[in-house]
Scaffold this motif. Structure first.
Motif, mmCIF file in Angstrom:
data_model
loop_
_atom_site.group_PDB
_atom_site.id
_atom_site.type_symbol
_atom_site.label_atom_id
_atom_site.label_comp_id
_atom_site.label_asym_id
_atom_site.label_seq_id
_atom_site.Cartn_x
_atom_site.Cartn_y
_atom_site.Cartn_z
ATOM 1 N N GLN A 128 -51.596 -0.527 25.442
ATOM 2 C CA GLN A 128 -52.734 0.144 26.050
ATOM 3 C C GLN A 128 -52.438 1.622 26.278
ATOM 4 O OE1 GLN A 128 -53.461 -2.225 29.534
ATOM 5 N NE2 GLN A 128 -55.131 -3.354 28.571
ATOM 6 N N HIS A 129 -51.210 1.933 26.666
ATOM 7 C CA HIS A 129 -50.846 3.334 26.868
ATOM 8 C C HIS A 129 -50.909 4.100 25.549
ATOM 9 C CE1 HIS A 129 -48.821 6.851 28.456
ATOM 10 N NE2 HIS A 129 -47.884 6.737 27.530
ATOM 11 N N LEU A 130 -50.357 3.507 24.486
ATOM 12 C CA LEU A 130 -50.421 4.159 23.177
ATOM 13 C C LEU A 130 -51.854 4.285 22.688
ATOM 14 C CD1 LEU A 130 -47.381 2.536 21.355
ATOM 15 C CD2 LEU A 130 -47.646 4.928 21.966
ATOM 16 N N ILE A 162 -52.460 9.281 9.440
ATOM 17 C CA ILE A 162 -52.105 8.718 10.739
ATOM 18 C C ILE A 162 -51.253 7.473 10.504
ATOM 19 C CG2 ILE A 162 -52.985 7.821 12.914
ATOM 20 C CD1 ILE A 162 -55.594 9.280 12.342
ATOM 21 N N VAL A 163 -50.079 7.447 11.092
ATOM 22 C CA VAL A 163 -49.135 6.340 10.921
ATOM 23 C C VAL A 163 -49.028 5.587 12.244
ATOM 24 C CG1 VAL A 163 -46.782 5.667 10.347
ATOM 25 C CG2 VAL A 163 -47.860 7.577 9.153
ATOM 26 N N LEU A 164 -49.376 4.296 12.240
ATOM 27 C CA LEU A 164 -49.233 3.421 13.403
ATOM 28 C C LEU A 164 -48.010 2.540 13.179
ATOM 29 C CD1 LEU A 164 -52.981 2.354 13.800
ATOM 30 C CD2 LEU A 164 -51.781 4.190 14.979
ATOM 31 N N GLN A 165 -47.030 2.611 14.088
ATOM 32 C CA GLN A 165 -45.753 1.923 13.925
ATOM 33 C C GLN A 165 -45.773 0.594 14.677
ATOM 34 O OE1 GLN A 165 -43.690 5.342 15.611
ATOM 35 N NE2 GLN A 165 -42.628 5.649 13.663
ATOM 36 N N PHE A 166 -45.189 -0.440 14.060
ATOM 37 C CA PHE A 166 -45.201 -1.794 14.619
ATOM 38 C C PHE A 166 -43.780 -2.342 14.670
ATOM 39 C CE2 PHE A 166 -49.320 -1.023 12.829
ATOM 40 C CZ PHE A 166 -50.213 -1.630 13.696
ATOM 41 N N THR A 170 -45.502 -7.509 15.460
ATOM 42 C CA THR A 170 -46.756 -6.847 15.062
ATOM 43 C C THR A 170 -47.439 -6.212 16.275
ATOM 44 O OG1 THR A 170 -46.972 -8.744 13.570
ATOM 45 C CG2 THR A 170 -48.677 -7.097 13.446
ATOM 46 N N SER A 171 -46.655 -5.635 17.151
ATOM 47 C CA SER A 171 -47.168 -4.895 18.294
ATOM 48 C C SER A 171 -46.914 -3.409 18.070
ATOM 49 C CB SER A 171 -46.489 -5.342 19.587
ATOM 50 O OG SER A 171 -46.693 -6.722 19.801
ATOM 51 N N ILE A 172 -47.879 -2.589 18.439
ATOM 52 C CA ILE A 172 -47.734 -1.147 18.246
ATOM 53 C C ILE A 172 -46.640 -0.616 19.176
ATOM 54 C CG2 ILE A 172 -48.869 1.081 18.529
ATOM 55 C CD1 ILE A 172 -51.434 -0.098 17.627
ATOM 56 N N VAL A 173 -45.683 0.087 18.594
ATOM 57 C CA VAL A 173 -44.609 0.685 19.386
ATOM 58 C C VAL A 173 -44.636 2.205 19.310
ATOM 59 C CG1 VAL A 173 -43.104 -1.318 19.188
ATOM 60 C CG2 VAL A 173 -43.003 0.455 17.431
ATOM 61 N N GLY A 174 -45.448 2.780 18.432
ATOM 62 C CA GLY A 174 -45.503 4.235 18.317
ATOM 63 C C GLY A 174 -46.507 4.652 17.275
ATOM 64 N N ALA A 175 -46.677 5.957 17.150
ATOM 65 C CA ALA A 175 -47.595 6.516 16.163
ATOM 66 C C ALA A 175 -47.246 7.987 15.965
ATOM 67 C CB ALA A 175 -49.049 6.365 16.615
ATOM 68 N N TYR A 176 -47.613 8.503 14.830
ATOM 69 C CA TYR A 176 -47.487 9.939 14.584
ATOM 70 C C TYR A 176 -48.474 10.330 13.488
ATOM 71 C CZ TYR A 176 -44.656 8.826 10.436
ATOM 72 O OH TYR A 176 -44.217 8.342 9.241
ATOM 73 N N MET A 177 -48.598 11.643 13.275
ATOM 74 C CA MET A 177 -49.604 12.144 12.344
ATOM 75 C C MET A 177 -49.010 13.249 11.482
ATOM 76 S SD MET A 177 -53.295 13.859 13.262
ATOM 77 C CE MET A 177 -53.725 12.404 14.193
ATOM 78 N N GLN A 178 -49.347 13.221 10.219
ATOM 79 C CA GLN A 178 -49.001 14.290 9.294
ATOM 80 C C GLN A 178 -50.297 14.968 8.844
ATOM 81 O OE1 GLN A 178 -46.814 12.329 6.175
ATOM 82 N NE2 GLN A 178 -44.929 12.227 7.351
ATOM 83 N N THR A 367 -40.359 -1.548 12.485
ATOM 84 C CA THR A 367 -40.084 -2.370 11.299
ATOM 85 C C THR A 367 -41.142 -2.211 10.217
ATOM 86 O OG1 THR A 367 -41.227 -4.245 12.341
ATOM 87 C CG2 THR A 367 -38.841 -4.090 12.651
ATOM 88 N N SER A 368 -42.343 -1.789 10.572
ATOM 89 C CA SER A 368 -43.412 -1.620 9.582
ATOM 90 C C SER A 368 -44.424 -0.641 10.144
ATOM 91 C CB SER A 368 -44.083 -2.965 9.257
ATOM 92 O OG SER A 368 -44.623 -3.542 10.439
ATOM 93 N N PHE A 369 -45.333 -0.202 9.272
ATOM 94 C CA PHE A 369 -46.351 0.735 9.723
ATOM 95 C C PHE A 369 -47.621 0.561 8.914
ATOM 96 C CE2 PHE A 369 -44.173 3.104 6.348
ATOM 97 C CZ PHE A 369 -45.240 3.624 5.621
ATOM 98 N N ILE A 370 -48.724 1.031 9.495
ATOM 99 C CA ILE A 370 -50.015 1.120 8.818
ATOM 100 C C ILE A 370 -50.396 2.588 8.769
ATOM 101 C CG2 ILE A 370 -52.473 0.560 8.913
ATOM 102 C CD1 ILE A 370 -51.792 -2.037 10.251
ATOM 103 N N GLY A 371 -50.651 3.108 7.594
ATOM 104 C CA GLY A 371 -51.050 4.497 7.431
ATOM 105 C C GLY A 371 -52.535 4.604 7.119
#
Length: 885
Positions: A128-130, A162-166, A170-178, A367-371
């Motif tokens: 929820q925070h992310l 936009i990269v969503l890190q899991f 399969t829980s979101i642990v981070g994100a970043y953007m290029q 371990t994985s990401f969705i871009g």
């Protein structure tokens, strides 16, 4: 035409551009804006809000409502990064289309669903925070990077990935953007029917009177960089909501003040005008207030900023000394230096926003990401410059990647696997256009050469392109050279580019004295912005051109896309006017032909959406294997070496040991025969699994290659997953039954011992009671004299039936009544259970001792009935129901 309510274009019996167009039109007129084209989702921009029956916090595949939706792409992306079929991979969702087709809105829908869905994970608070930070930063980034253009009220003037890190769960642990190529020239110059970035209009309209005096001078309508507010659907008056999003994204009040100072300084810079003065120029009197405010906000003196604008610094080295000269600028040079400062500040401010948020929410371990790729759409304006050249080049590269990855690679894979395939003519192969723009030689290489030679005249640029005029995608005639322009035939249409300013924009030259002055600013924030890109020192190679930097970043992006599983969302504009409920057939048909939708549907109609190797398939679905008939299995393996027989069909044995240990040449299998046998056995096992699950009419939708299974319909995979879940439930139920039976058997054993202890203790009590009575009646028995023959037999019988001397039954008084209790020193489970039963269901009087007999009663368990276990006499906690005779 089939039915206008079809949800997938590959269900059409006649696949042509016109039938697909008619399907999209009929669905669009019924407010059904999403349509499947194979595995690609086609989204037609409705230019208005449409309420569709989907909720953010509910899974899509579990619903009976089977309409296509952007949320299904989001759910498929989440499912693909899970450990399905023994594999785990990264996923990219490519959202493409022309400017104004709805790419930004589609990306926001994808982002909303993925982040909201993951708030229902075990790490709910962290997710929820992310989610709050990612979703709050989206409108902030949109304000600084989007603008109103002729084709789109909210056009992205930069590309973003936009990269969503899991994690493993399969829980979101981070994100970043290029980000890619911000159109910073829009800060200082906007063409006809084009406007500046949204943030400037929000800033001017939303400031309070106190803040307006702090950051601005005069009325909001006087600023040249934001001459007039666009009359469109974008909300510029929601300043309080924007500030709330700003805080939710992690920006403090100090950040807000510093960024507002830079924005105010840029706006005031744009109002600094120059007028002739003798042979030189000077700052006009009407601009003095703007000059003073801009210098204060940017942390430098009024005289230093004035000198920076009116004079350019020239350095010259002479042997052992270095000379510095200041030469007065012309009117054009002064305006160029003013605009250069504004562009430099805004470009570095945009980078600061991205880096600030990335540092807060990016995770170092995942371990994985969705871009999610949202990049500029194809553009063609009345005047097209370097920005449109880069934007259209990016679209050409993405289209080429789509053709090569989705069409050519799939065809090649089918041929390698030996699966029947029909060649498809690829009308959207635009490799020649990409080579024209970035090959060798190419337009990019010639423009970079002009930068090295410092030739900036527009006519010279057009003349340098003359050697490429024989290319079928380039038009550069003598008339075009005179008009300082050239034309490129892109996959989406022909675009005419102006040669004016191409070399200057490509050089992106920033005078060293401007950078030095900003680095020496008294404002720590301005210094931090510029110091992140310090000027090149002596002996350091010059900066790369804009085209070379953009091409390098695009190569990195495509390299990342190749390492992920790609999903596509094709956004379509229904008309060029941006109006709702209007569907222009010719306009849409051109987009369908350009983006390869027809080829996608043809591939989908013949291809198989799921391709799984035999080993992976068996490791995932071996539990569904039908029972093996040992007799028939022996006949099938007859004639083969013993080491090739399969005791367990899912545990494949290697043939190498049999070849090494068996020296008889007649008994060996050749490598080709061995591999063929292994493949045939894998195929046989996989085929038996599929045939046992799916219906007979769906068997034709599965093809078997040399090393993979090709599944044409996703319903087959869904059926396999459903059968697997059902089988796992049955196995879990069997394990539960076995465990409960074990617990009941253990309890029965304890209760059996307890019943024996109680029975023997009660018998002991009764016999002792009877013995005392006999001793009272016949005391001579103990002395050897016999008065009553029956008493002797009773005494002998009692002495032989006195087990467990330390466990006895005693009478305990409770008020006026007596209750029998079991006493004994042994602290064993049997004795403890006996005490519990006896105290709960024991005898309440001495009289009952002579009337009852100890035994136990059990009720039949429903679990035992369901598990087909013979229900012996199990003891329950009901205790003594009938007592001793």
């Amino acid at each position: 035409m089939e039915s206008p309510l079809l949800t997938d274009a590959d269900q059409l019996t006649i696949l042509t551009n016109s039938t697909i167009l008619e399907l999209l039109k009929q669905r669009f007129l019924q407010d059904k804006i999403y349509t499947w084209a194979g595995t690609t989702l086609v989204a037609v921009n409705p230019y208005r809000f449409i309420n569709l029956p989907f909720q953010l916090n509910q899974p899509i595949t579990s619903r009976k409502y089977d309409e296509p939706h952007i949320y299904k792409i989001a759910e498929n992306a989440v499912n693909s990064i899970r450990k399905v079929a023994g594999e785990k991979s990264n996923t990219s969702v490519i959202v493409s289309g022309e400017s104004g087709s709805g790419k930004t809105e589609s990306t926001k829908y994808l982002l909303n669903w993925i982040t909201t869905y993951n708030t229902h994970t075990p790490t709910k608070r962290h997710a929820q925070h992310l989610e709050q930070q990612v979703l709050s930063f989206s409108p902030v980034l949109e304000a600084f990077g989007n603008a109103c253009t002729k084709c789109n009220d909210n056009s992205s003037r930069f590309g973003k990935y936009i990269v969503l890190q899991f994690d493993d769960n399969t829980s979101i642990v981070g994100a970043y953007m290029q980000t890619y190529l911000l159109e910073k020239t829009r800060v200082v110059h906007q063409g006809a029917d084009n406007f500046n970035f949204h943030i400037f209009y929000q800033f001017l309209e939303g400031l309070s009177p106190e803040d307006r005096d702090r950051y601005l001078v005069g009325d909001a309508k006087v600023y040249q960089y934001a001459k007039s507010t666009p009359n469109n659907g974008y909300e510029y008056d929601s300043w309080s909501r924007f500030l709330q999003m700003w805080r939710d994204a992690g920006f403090t009040g100090t950040h807000q003040h510093q960024i507002f100072e830079v924005l105010g300084g840029i706006l005031c810079l744009g109002n600094i005008q120059f007028v002739p003065h003798n042979d030189d120029i000077r700052i006009s009197d009407s601009s003095e207030a703007f000059l003073l405010k801009s210098s204060e906000l940017l942390g430098m003196s009024k005289e230093r900023l004035s000198q920076l604008l009116l004079y350019r610094c020239i350095s010259a080295s002479h042997a052992r000394r270095k000379s510095v000269f200041y030469k007065p600028c012309t009117l054009v040079e002064a305006e160029s230096r003013r605009d250069c400062i504004a562009k430099l500040l805004y470009d570095n401010l945009f980078k600061f926003l991205i880096n600030h948020v990335n540092c807060k929410i990016k995770s170092e371990t995942h371990t994985s990401f969705i871009g999610l790729l949202d990049i500029y759409g194809f553009e063609s304006f009345q005047v097209n410059s370097l920005e449109q050249l880069c934007i259209n080049y990016a679209n050409e590269r993405l289209q080429l990647y789509f053709v090569q990855h989705y069409l050519k690679d799939i065809q090649a894979e089918y041929l390698e696997e030996g699966v029947a395939w029909e060649e498809i003519f690829l009308c959207s192969d635009n490799e020649s256009c990409v080579q024209l723009m970035s090959g060798s030689p190419s337009i990019f290489s010639l423009l970079d050469e002009e930068c090295q030679l410092n030739r900036i005249k527009a006519q010279e640029v057009s003349e340098q392109l003359a050697p490429l005029s024989g290319h079928p995608n380039l038009t550069c005639r003598h008339k075009d050279v005179l008009n300082k322009q050239f034309s490129i035939q892109h996959y989406a249409g022909c675009v005419t580019y102006s040669s004016t300013g191409l070399v200057e924009k490509n050089m992106d030259l920033i005078p060293a004295d401007i950078e030095t002055a900003l680095v020496e600013s008294q404002s720590s924030f301005v210094t931090c912005l510029i110091a992140s890109n310090p000027p090149a020192a002596k002996g350091v190679p010059k900066k790369k051109t804009v085209l070379s930097r953009f091409k390098h970043s695009l190569d990195d992006l495509l390299s990342k896309l190749r390492s992920t599983e790609c999903m596509y969302v094709r956004c379509i504009k229904p008309n060029n006017a941006g109006k709702s409920a209007i569907f222009d057939d010719k306009f849409v048909s051109r987009q369908l032909a350009a983006c390869g939708i027809l080829e996608t549907v043809k591939i989908r109609s013949q291809a198989h959406s799921t391709r799984i190797s035999y080993v992976t398939f068996m490791s995932a679905y071996k539990i569904l294997s039908p029972p093996v008939d040992t007799k028939s299995a022996g006949k099938e393996n007859e004639g083969l070496p013993k080491t090739t027989h399969f005791k367990n069909k899912f545990k494949r044995r290697t043939l190498v040991p049999s070849i090494q240990h068996n020296k008889g040449p007649q008994s060996l299998l050749s490598p080709d025969v061995a591999v063929k046998h292994v493949k045939n056995d894998d195929e046989m096992v996989c085929r038996s699994i599929i045939e046992s699950v799916v219906s007979l009419d769906m068997h034709k939708l599965v093809s078997y290659g040399l090393s993979k299974i090709f599944i044409k319909s996703s319903s087959i995979l869904n059926a396999l997953e459903k059968a697997k879940r059902k089988k796992l439930n049955i196995c879990a139920f069997s394990i539960q039954c076995a465990w409960r039976r074990y617990k009941l058997l253990k309890l029965h054993k304890l209760q059996d011992w307890a019943s024996r202890i109680i029975t023997r203790a009660v018998k002991r009590y009764l016999y002792l009671k009877k013995l005392k009575e006999c001793q009272r009646r016949a005391p001579e028995v103990l002395t050897g004299g016999i008065k009553d023959p029956d008493a002797k037999d009773v005494v002998c019988e009692c002495e032989g039936m006195l087990p467990l001397p330390d466990v006895e039954v005693v009478a305990v008084k409770q008020g006026e009544h007596e209750r029998m209790a079991l006493h004994g020193p042994y602290n064993t489970p049997q004795v403890s259970l006996a005490r519990e039963i006896f105290s709960k269901d024991g005898l309440v009087s001495i009289r009952q001792m002579f009337k009852v007999k100890v035994h136990f009663h059990v009720r039949a368990s429903s679990i035992l009935k369901n598990s087909h276990i013979a229900p012996d006499m199990y003891i329950t906690q009901h205790g003594i129901l009938d007592c001793i005779e």
